[in-house]
Scaffold this active site. Sequence first.
Site, mmCIF file in Angstrom:
data_model
loop_
_atom_site.group_PDB
_atom_site.id
_atom_site.type_symbol
_atom_site.label_atom_id
_atom_site.label_comp_id
_atom_site.label_asym_id
_atom_site.label_seq_id
_atom_site.Cartn_x
_atom_site.Cartn_y
_atom_site.Cartn_z
ATOM 1 N N HIS A 172 0.735 -1.263 -0.114
ATOM 2 C CA HIS A 172 0.073 0.012 0.083
ATOM 3 C C HIS A 172 0.768 1.261 0.080
ATOM 4 O O HIS A 172 0.643 2.183 -0.776
ATOM 5 C CB HIS A 172 -0.917 -0.032 1.232
ATOM 6 C CG HIS A 172 -1.719 1.130 1.429
ATOM 7 N ND1 HIS A 172 -3.252 1.096 1.262
ATOM 8 C CD2 HIS A 172 -1.425 2.591 1.808
ATOM 9 C CE1 HIS A 172 -3.661 2.348 1.429
ATOM 10 N NE2 HIS A 172 -2.565 3.346 1.822
ATOM 11 N N GLU A 173 1.936 1.321 0.967
ATOM 12 C CA GLU A 173 2.890 2.537 1.074
ATOM 13 C C GLU A 173 3.586 2.586 -0.158
ATOM 14 O O GLU A 173 4.139 3.693 -0.662
ATOM 15 C CB GLU A 173 3.224 2.596 2.426
ATOM 16 C CG GLU A 173 2.541 2.418 3.535
ATOM 17 C CD GLU A 173 1.489 3.771 3.742
ATOM 18 O OE1 GLU A 173 1.868 4.767 3.153
ATOM 19 O OE2 GLU A 173 0.239 3.300 4.176
ATOM 20 N N HIS B 240 1.865 4.270 -3.057
ATOM 21 C CA HIS B 240 2.111 5.665 -2.974
ATOM 22 C C HIS B 240 3.369 6.368 -3.667
ATOM 23 O O HIS B 240 3.498 7.232 -4.514
ATOM 24 C CB HIS B 240 1.668 6.137 -1.712
ATOM 25 C CG HIS B 240 0.273 5.921 -1.020
ATOM 26 N ND1 HIS B 240 -0.747 6.461 -1.641
ATOM 27 C CD2 HIS B 240 -0.205 5.414 0.221
ATOM 28 C CE1 HIS B 240 -2.067 6.149 -1.001
ATOM 29 N NE2 HIS B 240 -1.486 5.527 0.319
#
Length: 222
Positions: free
Chosen positions: A34-35, A38
Site C-alpha cells: 500500500h505505502e 503511494h
Amino acid sequence: MFSVFSLIRNGDTKGAIMFILSGCFVVFFCTPIHELSHAWVAYKLGDTTAKNDGRLTFNPIKHIDPIGMVMILLFGFGYAKPVPVNISRLKNPKKDMALVSVAGPASNLVLAFISNFIAYALAYFGGDSSAVSILYSFFFYAAYINIILAAFNILPIPPLDGSKILAAFLPDRTYYKYMMYEKYAMIALLVILVTGILDRVLGVVANALMFFISIIPSLIFG
C-alpha cells in the site's frame, strides 16, 4: 464488521486466531505494498521525496506504525507511516496528488481480489479437510481486512487518502477551505471511531467492495 473482539464474543476463538494471523499477513506484506504504491506513483510523477526517505521499498519496517499495526490486528483497519509527498514537485498538483493517493487503496483492492480468489478456489477444489478450512479462513480474512483498509482510506476525511482524491474534483478555493479544517476533521474521525459510527459506514462500503471483487471468482467457481 469482524474484529477479534466480535469473534470472541460470538464464541469463535478459532476465527479470532485466524483473524490475527491474517492481520499479520496484511501488516507485514499488504501494508508495505500500500505505502510502496503511494511512493512509486509519486516517484513516477516527478517527486523523489519518498524515494529519498527510503520508502520505495517492500521492507515493512520502513512503513509500519505501531499503533496502526495493533488497530489492524484487532479491528481490521488502521494505518501505516504516511509516505512523504512534496506536492510542489508534481506537475499537476491536485490531479497528481489524487493519483498518488488512490494508488494505496487500489493496491488493497487488488490484494483483496487475489486473496478472495484463492479462498473461492480452496472452497471449490479443497474438500472438507481441516487444513483447507484453516487456509480458507486465512485468505477470507486477508481479503476482508484489505477491503476494510481500502474502504477506510477512501473516506473523504483528512488526512485519509480519500480527502486528497476528493481534492481533484473541488475548486481550489473550496479545497483550501476544506483543508483549513483538517485538524478538526481529525477530531471528528477520532469521535466516529470511538462511538462506532464508523463501523456502520465502513460496513456498507466494505460490503459493496466485497461484492465487486467477488463477481469474477463467483462466476468461475459458482
